[in-house]
Design an enzyme around this catalytic site. Structure first.
Site, PDB file in Angstrom:
ATOM      1  N   HIS A 271       0.836  -1.196   0.000  1.00 62.83           N
ATOM      2  CA  HIS A 271       0.000   0.000   0.000  1.00 62.83           C
ATOM      3  C   HIS A 271       0.873   1.249   0.000  1.00 62.83           C
ATOM      4  CE1 HIS A 271      -3.835  -1.905   0.271  1.00 62.83           C
ATOM      5  NE2 HIS A 271      -3.600  -2.481   1.443  1.00 62.83           N
ATOM      6  N   CYS A 320      -0.008   2.025  -5.334  1.00 63.42           N
ATOM      7  CA  CYS A 320      -0.957   3.033  -5.817  1.00 63.42           C
ATOM      8  C   CYS A 320      -0.383   4.434  -5.603  1.00 63.42           C
ATOM      9  CB  CYS A 320      -2.287   2.911  -5.091  1.00 63.42           C
ATOM     10  SG  CYS A 320      -3.178   1.376  -5.442  1.00 63.42           S
TER      11      CYS A 320
END
Length: 647
Positions: A271, A320
């Site tokens: 993440h 991301c």
């Protein structure tokens, strides 16, 4: 018989900048009063200095000269002092010598890096100011070089073994000062246009988050990338599921080992987010919502990589880059663009998500799917990444959803396939820690078991047990490898994660006929020796009686957590998650689960399925991480001992 004149203080040679004022001193004693006369020599012409008839000779340095003093008594006895050299440096850097200079050595000329053919002469030169003039000693790879004690190092016929890292120590009665270290390459590397003095890589994959959706691809991606980089000559450390303190420790050790000419790769899968051009990695212990102090700034790592004078810095971010709180004002900090020999490879473009590809028991990021296809190519790094970008752009699964982005300032055509020409300096080993040696244990009944140890990642180890042919009176022997109940669980490893690692091993290595496997994960968390228990179940051939015997074996913590062993390590109180362990009996294991349809499905880095229009379940407000520097965290780590918290 006592000499008529004896010199009690000889003048000393000095090395000073032009315009520097100093005094040469000479002292003598005799049976009568003494007379002094100073002489100087320049360009083979020796002349008497008018009026220089005292013990002290004041001089303002203008040019390099030799000086000598003659001492006479009333009986026309005469003696000369030693010749001394006043070396005058016409050009020195501004600010040298420093104010309140007391004569300690100050380096004014450093040696320069060279590449020399075998058999050709090698000359290195340095110079230092000092009062008295410094003496010199050259070193190669930290070893003193005999007969190399002048400003100039000279080797008339260089050999390949003369390659290495050279530096010189200038010293006098006030102290010592070292030149810059330079790499000298002899022979084999001379014809190569580009080369690395070393190749070092740190790969981090965060999968199992405490407060955020779990990921699947980082396990596979880190594993496969580490194998490919090792083929390219990189020393690789691959780590799974790190909290923030562990990530800081890993990065700190990575940075310590970088040096001039090294090719450095930092890869992160997990993440992450981007805010105003800055990228942040999310550790597995980041709370929901995570705040500024819970994440790691990628740009800060890059800054410190650049300070090490590396030849190539490659940052690969498989994460991301979405900013999940549009109502929050953007930071005023300008984006940190790369500089020097630096390349960014982003798995996705700004304000977009990165996706995982699920194919049967395997999960892989779209970025890694194509990176591993091209990374071994012998071409400039940026051109190799452009091939990856083009392949991702042609993939129908992510068309219009994920586009790779490359940023760089790479001025030279450096490739990951460039040869390694080591500087020769002793370097700490980077990469997989030494695995414990295989050993054989014997049960009271005579059955022998061979134990082998394999590191899957730098913080994940597999303990394998294999039964040797049993004695004639033993039949139907079965083996179980576990932790004894009194030790408590190191941790419980979810079966899905264990299966995923086992699938990776099966895809890469030839399947061994093993009786059981025990897996230790999160080795960096282990604080004590680990005791494993071997349970042997067998049938006695004569009595047909089923019997169980047990043995215990110890794994030393120094072998398990080598990567983090140079400092005391403790976990924060808010996270006392134990390390992970799991056991599987291979002979009784069922077949690996396969996708019955043989079709691949796609997920985003945050656990979402396509289409990408699905909103993320992140409601946090990521912030800038500028107020906490990595160096401060590293100092806190060094201060922290068992039972203490990380800041």
């Amino acid at each position: 018989m006592q000499e008529a004149i004896a010199i009690t203080e000889q003048p000393v040679s000095i090395s000073v900048p032009v315009g520097y004022s100093f005094t040469l001193r000479c002292r003598a004693k005799g049976r009568t009063s003494l007379q002094y006369q100073w002489f100087c020599q320049h360009q083979s012409v020796c002349r008497q200095i008018p009026g220089a008839t005292k013990q002290d000779l004041p001089v303002t340095a203008q040019q390099t000269q030799l000086y000598i003093c003659r001492i006479n008594d009333l009986y026309k006895n005469a003696i000369f002092s030693d010749w001394v050299k006043v070396e005058v440096h016409q050009c020195v850097a501004r600010g040298l010598p420093p104010q309140r200079w007391r004569g300690e050595p100050v380096i004014v000329v450093n040696p320069t890096e060279q590449r020399v053919e075998v058999g050709k002469p090698l000359q290195l030169q340095c110079a230092a100011m000092g009062v008295p003039a410094p003496s010199y000693q050259w070193y190669r790879n930290g070893n003193l070089l005999e007969h190399q004690s002048k400003k100039k190092l000279w080797i008339s016929h260089a050999k390949a073994s003369d390659s290495g890292t050279y530096l010189c120590c200038a010293s006098n009665s006030h102290g010592e000062h070292w030149t810059n270290a330079v790499d000298i390459h002899i022979g084999t590397c001379h014809s190569e246009k580009f080369f690395a003095t070393g190749k070092i890589a740190l790969l981090v994959g965060n999968n199992r988050y405490q407060h955020h959706p779990n990921l699947m691809a980082p396990v596979t991606d880190v594993f496969e990338l580490s194998l490919l980089l090792e083929q390219l000559g990189f020393q690789v450390v691959s780590l799974l599921d790190l909290n923030k303190a562990e990530m800081v420790t890993a990065v700190s050790r990575f940075l310590q080992l970088l040096g001039k000419g090294v090719y450095a790769i930092f890869y992160y899968a997990g993440h992450g987010y981007e805010h105003s051009g800055r990228n942040y990695m999310v550790p597995v212990d980041a709370p929901q919502p995570y705040a500024a102090e819970n994440c790691i700034s990628v740009q800060r790592i890059l800054q410190k990589m650049q300070q090490q004078q590396t030849a190539l810095n490659l940052i690969l971010l498989d994460t991301c880059r979405k900013w999940y709180n549009p109502q929050c004002a953007l930071s005023q900090v300008q984006p940190l663009e790369p500089w020097g020999n630096t390349v960014y490879g982003y798995a996705t473009s700004e304000d977009a998500e990165a996706y995982e590809l699920q194919d049967g028991e395997f999960s892989s990021g779209i970025f890694m799917k194509y990176l591993k296809k091209h990374i071994l190519q012998e071409k400039k790094v940026t051109h190799m990444l452009e091939d990856v970008l083009e392949d991702i752009g042609r993939d129908p699964l992510v068309t219009g959803k994920q586009v790779m982005e490359i940023k760089h300032t790479l001025k030279e055509a450096r490739s990951l396939t460039d040869p390694i020409c080591p500087s020769g300096a002793a370097a700490e080993h980077w990469g997989h820690g030494h695995e414990p040696l295989s050993k054989t244990v014997t049960f009271p009944c005579g059955v022998q078991v061979e134990l082998c140890f394999h590191r899957l990642f730098s913080n994940v180890m597999r303990v394998c047990a294999k039964l040797r042919p049993p004695p004639a009176h033993i039949t139907d022997a079965r083996l179980l490898l576990c932790q004894p109940p009194e030790m408590g669980n190191v941790a419980v490893l979810k079966e899905s994660c264990l299966d995923q690692v086992e699938s990776l091993l099966t895809s890469v290595y030839k399947r061994e006929e093993l009786d059981c496997v025990f897996q230790l994960s999160g080795l960096q968390k282990i604080q004590t020796d680990v005791i494993l228990q071997l349970d042997l179940h067998y049938t006695q051939l004569i009595t047909k009686q089923r019997t169980c015997e047990s043995l215990k074996t110890t794994l030393q913590k120094s072998l398990l957590g080598q990567f983090f062993s140079q400092r005391n390590y403790s976990q924060p109180k808010y996270q006392r998650t134990p390390a992970c362990a799991g056991s599987v009996c291979l002979r009784d294991a069922s077949a690996l689960n396969m996708d019955p349809k043989g079709q691949a499905s796609l997920r985003t880095g945050s656990g979402h399925s396509l289409p990408s229009s699905n909103t993320s379940n992140f409601s946090s407000e990521p912030e800038e991480n500028d107020e906490t520097d990595l160096s401060e965290l590293c100092l806190a780590l060094l201060r922290a001992g068992p039972g203490q918290d990380y800041p």
